[in-house]
Design a protein around this motif. Sequence first.
Motif, short mmCIF file in Angstrom:
data_model
loop_
_atom_site.label_atom_id
_atom_site.label_comp_id
_atom_site.label_asym_id
_atom_site.label_seq_id
_atom_site.Cartn_x
_atom_site.Cartn_y
_atom_site.Cartn_z
N ASN A 13 43.28 3.19 -6.58
CA ASN A 13 43.28 3.32 -8.03
C ASN A 13 42.19 2.41 -8.55
OD1 ASN A 13 45.75 4.57 -7.36
ND2 ASN A 13 46.46 4.21 -9.42
N MET A 14 41.55 2.83 -9.62
CA MET A 14 40.52 2.01 -10.24
C MET A 14 40.76 2.04 -11.73
SD MET A 14 36.36 2.42 -10.13
CE MET A 14 36.08 3.49 -11.53
N TRP A 15 40.48 0.94 -12.40
CA TRP A 15 40.50 0.98 -13.84
C TRP A 15 39.39 0.14 -14.42
CZ3 TRP A 15 44.51 -0.85 -10.92
CH2 TRP A 15 44.88 -2.18 -11.07
N ILE A 16 38.97 0.57 -15.59
CA ILE A 16 37.93 -0.10 -16.36
C ILE A 16 38.62 -0.67 -17.60
CG2 ILE A 16 35.78 0.18 -17.66
CD1 ILE A 16 35.26 2.69 -15.86
N GLN A 17 38.49 -1.97 -17.79
CA GLN A 17 39.08 -2.62 -18.95
C GLN A 17 37.97 -3.04 -19.89
OE1 GLN A 17 41.03 -5.35 -16.13
NE2 GLN A 17 42.78 -5.21 -17.53
N LEU A 18 38.17 -2.81 -21.18
CA LEU A 18 37.19 -3.16 -22.20
C LEU A 18 37.85 -4.04 -23.27
CD1 LEU A 18 35.73 0.42 -22.72
CD2 LEU A 18 34.64 -1.45 -21.48
N LEU A 19 37.14 -5.07 -23.68
CA LEU A 19 37.60 -5.94 -24.76
C LEU A 19 36.43 -6.24 -25.68
CD1 LEU A 19 39.80 -8.54 -22.84
CD2 LEU A 19 40.60 -6.83 -24.47
N PRO A 20 36.64 -6.21 -26.99
CA PRO A 20 35.55 -6.54 -27.90
C PRO A 20 35.22 -8.03 -27.85
CG PRO A 20 37.58 -6.27 -29.13
CD PRO A 20 37.89 -5.92 -27.69
N ALA A 30 32.41 -8.96 -30.06
CA ALA A 30 31.79 -9.02 -31.39
C ALA A 30 31.85 -7.61 -31.95
CB ALA A 30 30.35 -9.51 -31.29
N GLU A 31 31.37 -7.44 -33.15
CA GLU A 31 31.41 -6.11 -33.76
C GLU A 31 30.57 -5.11 -32.97
OE1 GLU A 31 30.06 -4.14 -37.90
OE2 GLU A 31 31.22 -6.00 -38.05
N SER A 32 29.47 -5.58 -32.39
CA SER A 32 28.58 -4.67 -31.67
C SER A 32 28.44 -5.02 -30.19
CB SER A 32 27.21 -4.67 -32.33
OG SER A 32 26.66 -5.97 -32.27
N ALA A 33 29.47 -5.63 -29.62
CA ALA A 33 29.42 -5.98 -28.19
C ALA A 33 30.84 -6.01 -27.63
CB ALA A 33 28.76 -7.33 -27.99
N CYS A 34 30.91 -5.86 -26.32
CA CYS A 34 32.21 -5.94 -25.65
C CYS A 34 32.02 -6.49 -24.24
CB CYS A 34 32.91 -4.58 -25.61
SG CYS A 34 32.10 -3.31 -24.62
N LYS A 35 33.13 -6.76 -23.58
CA LYS A 35 33.06 -7.16 -22.18
C LYS A 35 33.90 -6.18 -21.38
CE LYS A 35 36.60 -10.73 -22.79
NZ LYS A 35 36.90 -12.16 -22.62
N MET A 36 33.55 -6.08 -20.09
CA MET A 36 34.18 -5.09 -19.22
C MET A 36 34.48 -5.70 -17.86
SD MET A 36 32.40 -1.79 -17.47
CE MET A 36 31.30 -2.91 -16.69
N LYS A 37 35.56 -5.24 -17.27
CA LYS A 37 35.90 -5.61 -15.90
C LYS A 37 36.38 -4.36 -15.19
CE LYS A 37 39.59 -8.11 -14.61
NZ LYS A 37 40.46 -9.28 -14.38
N VAL A 38 35.98 -4.20 -13.94
CA VAL A 38 36.41 -3.08 -13.11
C VAL A 38 37.31 -3.63 -12.02
CG1 VAL A 38 35.65 -1.22 -11.58
CG2 VAL A 38 34.27 -1.81 -13.58
N THR A 39 38.44 -2.96 -11.80
CA THR A 39 39.41 -3.37 -10.78
C THR A 39 39.73 -2.18 -9.89
OG1 THR A 39 40.39 -4.93 -12.34
CG2 THR A 39 41.70 -4.37 -10.40
N ILE A 40 39.82 -2.43 -8.60
CA ILE A 40 40.26 -1.42 -7.63
C ILE A 40 41.46 -1.98 -6.90
CG2 ILE A 40 39.70 -0.19 -5.49
CD1 ILE A 40 36.82 0.00 -6.44
N LYS A 41 42.51 -1.16 -6.78
CA LYS A 41 43.70 -1.52 -6.00
C LYS A 41 43.94 -0.42 -4.98
CE LYS A 41 46.70 -4.55 -8.52
NZ LYS A 41 47.96 -4.77 -9.18
N GLY A 42 44.33 -0.83 -3.80
CA GLY A 42 44.60 0.16 -2.78
C GLY A 42 45.58 -0.34 -1.75
N ASP A 43 46.29 0.59 -1.18
CA ASP A 43 47.22 0.31 -0.11
C ASP A 43 46.46 0.48 1.21
OD1 ASP A 43 49.67 -0.52 0.65
OD2 ASP A 43 50.73 1.33 0.19
N ILE A 44 45.76 -0.56 1.61
CA ILE A 44 44.89 -0.49 2.78
C ILE A 44 45.67 -0.93 4.01
CG2 ILE A 44 42.76 -1.35 3.80
CD1 ILE A 44 41.80 -1.83 0.89
N PRO A 45 45.72 -0.08 5.03
CA PRO A 45 46.41 -0.47 6.25
C PRO A 45 45.82 -1.76 6.84
CG PRO A 45 45.86 1.86 6.31
CD PRO A 45 45.17 1.27 5.11
N PHE A 46 46.68 -2.59 7.37
CA PHE A 46 46.28 -3.90 7.88
C PHE A 46 45.10 -3.82 8.84
CE2 PHE A 46 46.60 -7.38 10.97
CZ PHE A 46 46.47 -8.46 10.11
#
Length: 151
Positions: free
Chosen positions: A98-105, A107-123
């Motif tokens: 699964n992946m998600w992109i998070q956005l937060l303002p 300033a009025e004309s700018a934002c910040k972003m973070k990308v996260t990936i989660k997975g059930d990866i075999p050992f």
Amino acid sequence: MSTFESTVKQIPHRQESVFATLSDLSNLESLKESIEQNRDRLPEEARQHIDKLRDLKFSTDSLSIQAPMVGEVSLRIIEREPCKTIKFETENSPIALNMWIQLLPTAESACKMKVTIKGDIPFMFKAMVSKPLQEGVEKIADMLAMIPYKD
């Protein structure tokens, strides 16, 4: 469950504009074409990555690419929280992610972003795929931060 997070990226565009572009993946098709047209102006390292874009296909809710030995692998949008979050899941992938992109303002004309990936990866695969996934999530975030969003 393994988690891979990008560093926080500053984007000099309104949160609403970034969300509007990324929540409809067909918007990325024109960016792909623009990048390919300007390929010769880019550094050699960037050109090597651009060659991989040729196999990308976009629709409103998904993007897919041909992967060696696996076939077509897709990321499909499964949830949109307006202007804040876009969540994806893989289809036809050897590892469910699964992946998600998070956005937060910021300033009025700018934002910040973070990308996260989660997975059930075999050992037994974790050591093999952890570094490429961490590098991949960072490259995705870098690429998304460089898009010329329309405010």
